[in-house]
Design a protein around this motif. Structure first.
Motif, PDB file in Angstrom:
ATOM      1  N   GLN A 196      32.579 -29.237   9.053  1.00 33.01           N
ATOM      2  CA  GLN A 196      33.634 -28.770   8.804  1.00 33.01           C
ATOM      3  C   GLN A 196      33.254 -27.684   7.310  1.00 33.01           C
ATOM      4  N   VAL A 197      31.861 -28.257   6.343  1.00 32.41           N
ATOM      5  CA  VAL A 197      31.681 -26.679   5.842  1.00 32.41           C
ATOM      6  C   VAL A 197      30.095 -27.073   5.734  1.00 32.41           C
ATOM      7  N   TYR A 198      29.414 -25.098   4.850  1.00 33.04           N
ATOM      8  CA  TYR A 198      28.054 -25.135   4.991  1.00 33.04           C
ATOM      9  C   TYR A 198      27.823 -23.653   3.612  1.00 33.04           C
ATOM     10  N   GLY A 199      27.069 -24.387   3.497  1.00 33.77           N
ATOM     11  CA  GLY A 199      26.273 -23.773   2.390  1.00 33.77           C
ATOM     12  C   GLY A 199      25.207 -22.359   2.606  1.00 33.77           C
ATOM     13  N   ARG A 200      24.752 -21.098   2.272  1.00 36.42           N
ATOM     14  CA  ARG A 200      24.023 -20.149   2.891  1.00 36.42           C
ATOM     15  C   ARG A 200      22.935 -19.628   1.382  1.00 36.42           C
ATOM     16  N   LEU A 201      22.040 -19.949   0.975  1.00 35.68           N
ATOM     17  CA  LEU A 201      21.073 -19.167   0.054  1.00 35.68           C
ATOM     18  C   LEU A 201      19.927 -17.795   1.183  1.00 35.68           C
ATOM     19  N   THR A 202      20.343 -17.025   0.962  1.00 32.22           N
ATOM     20  CA  THR A 202      19.618 -15.773   1.340  1.00 32.22           C
ATOM     21  C   THR A 202      18.892 -14.903   0.037  1.00 32.22           C
ATOM     22  N   ALA A 203      17.575 -15.060   0.071  1.00 36.03           N
ATOM     23  CA  ALA A 203      16.855 -14.129  -0.747  1.00 36.03           C
ATOM     24  C   ALA A 203      15.512 -13.390  -0.249  1.00 36.03           C
ATOM     25  N   ASN A 204      15.411 -11.979  -0.864  1.00 36.67           N
ATOM     26  CA  ASN A 204      13.989 -11.837  -0.555  1.00 36.67           C
ATOM     27  C   ASN A 204      13.655 -11.247  -2.187  1.00 36.67           C
ATOM     28  N   ARG A 205      12.061 -10.777  -1.856  1.00 41.18           N
ATOM     29  CA  ARG A 205      11.040 -10.313  -3.139  1.00 41.18           C
ATOM     30  C   ARG A 205      10.613  -9.630  -2.560  1.00 41.18           C
ATOM     31  N   SER A 206      10.465  -7.860  -2.216  1.00 39.15           N
ATOM     32  CA  SER A 206       8.877  -7.046  -2.103  1.00 39.15           C
ATOM     33  C   SER A 206       8.696  -5.964  -2.941  1.00 39.15           C
ATOM     34  N   GLU A 207       7.347  -5.680  -2.665  1.00 38.46           N
ATOM     35  CA  GLU A 207       6.675  -4.904  -3.980  1.00 38.46           C
ATOM     36  C   GLU A 207       5.313  -4.243  -3.109  1.00 38.46           C
ATOM     37  N   SER A 208       5.135  -2.968  -3.779  1.00 41.07           N
ATOM     38  CA  SER A 208       4.036  -2.525  -3.029  1.00 41.07           C
ATOM     39  C   SER A 208       3.209  -1.677  -4.262  1.00 41.07           C
ATOM     40  N   ASP A 209       2.152  -1.056  -4.671  1.00 42.80           N
ATOM     41  CA  ASP A 209       1.196  -0.544  -5.263  1.00 42.80           C
ATOM     42  C   ASP A 209       1.792   0.948  -4.448  1.00 42.80           C
ATOM     43  N   ASP A 210       0.926   2.137  -4.946  1.00 41.05           N
ATOM     44  CA  ASP A 210       1.260   3.738  -4.318  1.00 41.05           C
ATOM     45  C   ASP A 210       0.213   3.347  -2.981  1.00 41.05           C
ATOM     46  N   TYR A 211       0.624   3.876  -2.095  1.00 36.16           N
ATOM     47  CA  TYR A 211      -0.547   4.231  -1.239  1.00 36.16           C
ATOM     48  C   TYR A 211      -1.854   5.789  -1.154  1.00 36.16           C
ATOM     49  N   GLU A 212      -2.296   4.510   0.165  1.00 30.47           N
ATOM     50  CA  GLU A 212      -3.260   6.530   0.197  1.00 30.47           C
ATOM     51  C   GLU A 212      -3.209   6.667   1.719  1.00 30.47           C
ATOM     52  N   ASP A 213      -3.190   8.092   2.074  1.00 30.31           N
ATOM     53  CA  ASP A 213      -2.929   8.320   3.433  1.00 30.31           C
ATOM     54  C   ASP A 213      -4.205   8.329   3.506  1.00 30.31           C
ATOM     55  N   GLY A 214      -4.407   9.180   5.227  1.00 31.56           N
ATOM     56  CA  GLY A 214      -5.629   9.220   5.651  1.00 31.56           C
ATOM     57  C   GLY A 214      -6.980  10.081   5.732  1.00 31.56           C
ATOM     58  N   VAL A 215      -6.842  10.441   4.262  1.00 32.82           N
ATOM     59  CA  VAL A 215      -8.526  10.853   4.390  1.00 32.82           C
ATOM     60  C   VAL A 215      -8.506  10.510   2.217  1.00 32.82           C
ATOM     61  N   GLY A 216      -7.375   9.168   1.877  1.00 29.94           N
ATOM     62  CA  GLY A 216      -7.781   8.717   0.854  1.00 29.94           C
ATOM     63  C   GLY A 216      -7.364   8.688  -0.543  1.00 29.94           C
ATOM     64  N   ARG A 217      -6.507  10.037  -0.294  1.00 35.59           N
ATOM     65  CA  ARG A 217      -5.765  10.313  -1.527  1.00 35.59           C
ATOM     66  C   ARG A 217      -4.454   9.495  -1.926  1.00 35.59           C
ATOM     67  N   PRO A 218      -4.418   9.448  -3.016  1.00 37.70           N
ATOM     68  CA  PRO A 218      -2.885   8.320  -3.641  1.00 37.70           C
ATOM     69  C   PRO A 218      -1.291   9.220  -3.447  1.00 37.70           C
TER      70      PRO A 218
END
Length: 689
Positions: A196-218
């Motif tokens: 007859q009834v339901y409750g739902r909780l959806t949550a997320n967290r995401s983080e990242s630092d600066d990436y480096e490209d294919g030759v290592g440049r930030p």
């Protein structure tokens, strides 16, 4: 060169289809066409195919390579025909078949979620975490009228399903992922309920630092974001639900390609929906919902970077913008022995406001100013008529009444002048319609379709209020930019057999009064002008999946988009180049492994003086190929472990759809595209109870 590229695309699609058809005819005879069901057991997805004519459905909770997807646009670009206009590590703008902005109808939980930044730093997909939704549904082209008007490119819906319970219980889905460049994500989806009834909780967290490209440049690209949504529902029987939901979220992101960073992505939402199915008689289904979405976005040049003394904004500056949207929809499903009809109404109202100031945090002392208001109301009907067992006719029509009001006291940015259209309003009546014929070939697992659709689109906030100028002779863009009209023909074929699935689709259209952005370079900077021009578009996609042997799948896709201004033959801007994906997957039920090769052709059909509200063509781009690998292990029915390496060979490359690197991060004055991440390793653990 245009002819060569088009010939390559057509020849590739034809060759792919001929190979598939030949293999299919040899492998199977007389199997009936069936709608493909999404494979929810795959550990890592490396390919996706339509489940019906022009309709794609997939589970966004599954790892998809390249991963990880940080937002809705990141996830969409794994679908053939989609691309992303890149500006850093996250929050790119989705592009389908070379079309951008409100030509794509983007819905989350069947509610319109609209960003606030005049340059679309926070487009709607910036506020969507794909893994917190149960289903992603895409309809390409103007081939549905159920979810809003003006969607000439297509309709995208991130959906959450109703969790019915036969007996009291608890369901739990979660994941944790770690990747190169300090990337880590956590997702939780918890549902408790009874019949007859339901409750739902959806949550997320995401983080990242600066990436480096294919030759290592930030590359300045770090982000941190989180979302939380809760719902409670009443289910008096298995065919009825009344659900109330609330949600919130926030984040920040550095952008290598912008003069400011996003330091706040505050989201507040609530919704109410009612569904009743399984009714007896002609009326067999009712669905209704109301929603409220409010985004509060802050961008500045001092929180995540230092102001550039030699740049256009040498002093600390901040801009705070907000977009509040509310609306609702009611739809009724009717049916008979040979037909189904869905009809209903929808409406939406939005208000955009802003404030800004020079100095750190000084914008907080400024009052809010409402600069634009919008209203829309529409009625729609869509019919599926089964002419007989093999022939089907699908048709729909809708009409919308859209209004916009200009509330700006001044225009002109750094040198404001009185706004000549202050207080003025404009309204348009916008019809849309389509008709499509589908046929199952007798004795073969093959269906073909052909359809034509027409839609008219009201210019959106970014086309009416962001340009510096409007068409020649008009006071500004609000006064002069006309609604856009698109008529498009779609044709395709789909084979769904025991060992081979294959599909091919093509389209051709005329966009009358296409809304174009001119970039005019002058002393002291660049001016943008919005205007109307007729344009021609065409292109297509093709794909195949071959279950070559037990545990093995081989596949590939091809996508191409083309467009030009009809009067001058000038190439439409921001057109993604020809792209192919080849994939292989092995899965014995416990272990799996996969590989993906993404190859993108050079793009020399460009118009550097043209663009959209986000940016302009930066000139020709080079082709590239990127190879990725993944592997996974089903620990048991509840636990799954997956890992992979994207860009295995650490290729240094750039996407054609791109913003120029900003001088505050040391990029040169000449436009320099932002390079993509180099080799990226990731590992992900999923659990389901």
């Amino acid at each position: 060169m245009k002819g060569k590229v088009l010939c390559v695309a057509v020849a590739g699609a034809v060759a792919l289809w001929q190979l598939v058809a030949a293999g299919a005819q040899a492998a199977e005879q007389g199997a009936p066409v069936q709608e493909r069901i999404v494979d929810l057991d795959s550990l890592v997805v490396v390919g996706v195919a339509p489940v019906a004519s022009l309709t794609w459905v997939t589970d966004p909770r599954l790892p998809r390579q390249p991963v990880p997807a940080s937002d809705g646009a990141d996830y969409l670009r794994t679908v053939p025909g989609f691309a992303t206009l890149r500006s850093g590590g996250t929050n790119g703008d989705p592009v389908l078949r070379g079309q951008f902005g409100s030509r794509l109808n983007l819905l989350a939980g069947d509610g319109a979620l609209m960003g606030a930044c005049p340059s679309r730093m926070d487009n709607a997909m910036s506020y969507v975490s794909p893994e917190t939704y149960d289903r992603l549904t895409i309809v390409k082209g103007p081939q549905t009228v159920l979810w809003g008007g003006g969607a000439s490119a297509g309709t995208v819906r991130f959906e959450r399903e109703i969790p019915y319970f036969d007996q009291p219980g608890l369901r739990l889905d979660g994941s944790a992922m770690f990747a190169s460049h300090g990337r880590n994500d956590q997702v939780l989806d918890a549902i408790a309920g009874s019949p007859q009834v339901y409750g739902r909780l959806t949550a997320n967290r995401s983080e990242s630092d600066d990436y480096e490209d294919g030759v290592g440049r930030p590359v300045p690209s770090a982000w941190e974001k989180w979302n939380a949504d809760a719902a409670i529902g009443w289910t008096p029987d298995p065919d009825t639900v009344l659900e109330a939901s609330v949600g919130t979220g926030d984040g920040q992101a550095r952008y290598a390609g912008r003069g400011m960073d996003g330091t706040q992505f505050d989201r507040a939402t609530w919704g109410l929906r009612f569904e009743k199915k399984g009714m007896q008689g002609r009326l067999h289904e009712i669905a209704a919902n109301v929603y409220y979405n409010d985004v509060d976005h802050v961008m500045d040049n001092y929180t995540l970077r230092e102001p550039d003394p030699a740049g256009a904004m040498p002093m600390p500056m901040a801009s705070n913008v907000a977009h509040r949207t509310s609306g609702g929809r009611s739809a009724f499903g009717f049916g008979g022995e040979h037909w189904e009809l869905t009809a209903g109404v929808d409406a939406r109202s939005s208000r955009h406001s802003r404030r800004s100031a020079t100095g750190r945090g000084q914008y907080l002392a400024q009052p809010w100013t409402v600069d634009a208001r919008f209203r829309q109301a529409g009625a729609f009907a869509e019919l599926h008529w089964h002419l007989d067992a093999r022939n089907h006719l699908i048709a729909g029509a809708r009409v919308d009444r859209s209004e916009a009001q200009d509330r700006r006291a001044t225009t002109g940015g750094m040198m404001p002048t009185p706004n000549p259209t202050l207080g003025q309003a404009r309204a348009e009546t916008l019809p849309s319609a389509f008709v499509r014929f589908e046929q199952d070939l007798d004795g073969r697992p093959l269906r073909w379709y052909a359809g034509i659709g027409h839609t008219r689109r009201m210019p959106d906030y970014w086309e009416l209020f962001s340009p510096n100028r409007g068409p020649d002779g008009a006071a500004n863009a609000f006064a002069g930019v006309r609604p856009e009209r698109t008529t498009q023909f779609d044709v395709g074929m789909r084979h769904a057999g025991k060992r081979i699935d294959a599909w091919v689709s093509a389209y051709a259209g005329r966009m009358s009064d296409y809304i174009a952005f001119d970039y005019i370079d002058a002393m002291g900077g660049t001016t943008t002008r919005a205007r109307n021009a007729d344009a021609d578009i065409r292109g297509g996609e093709a794909g195949v999946e071959w279950r070559a042997a037990e545990h093995w799948k081989l596949g590939g896709t091809l996508a191409y988009s083309w467009g030009e201004l009809a009067d001058s033959g000038q190439a439409l801007p921001q057109m993604p180049p020809l792209e192919a994906r080849l994939n292989a997957a092995w899965d014995n039920g416990t272990w799996s492994a996969g590989a993906l090769l993404r190859a993108v052709a050079a793009q020399d059909r460009v118009s550097p003086a043209l663009g959209n509200v986000v940016g302009r063509d930066l000139g020709p781009s080079s082709g590239f190929a990127v190879f990725s690998l993944n592997g996974a292990y089903r620990i048991d029915d509840r636990w799954r472990l997956a890992a992979g390496i994207d860009n295995l060979f650490d290729r240094d490359y750039v996407e054609h759809l791109n913003l120029a690197g900003n001088s505050a991060f040391g990029y040169p004055a000449d436009p320099t595209r932002i390079h993509e991440p180099g080799r990226t390793a990731w590992v992900k653990l999923n659990v389901s109870y």
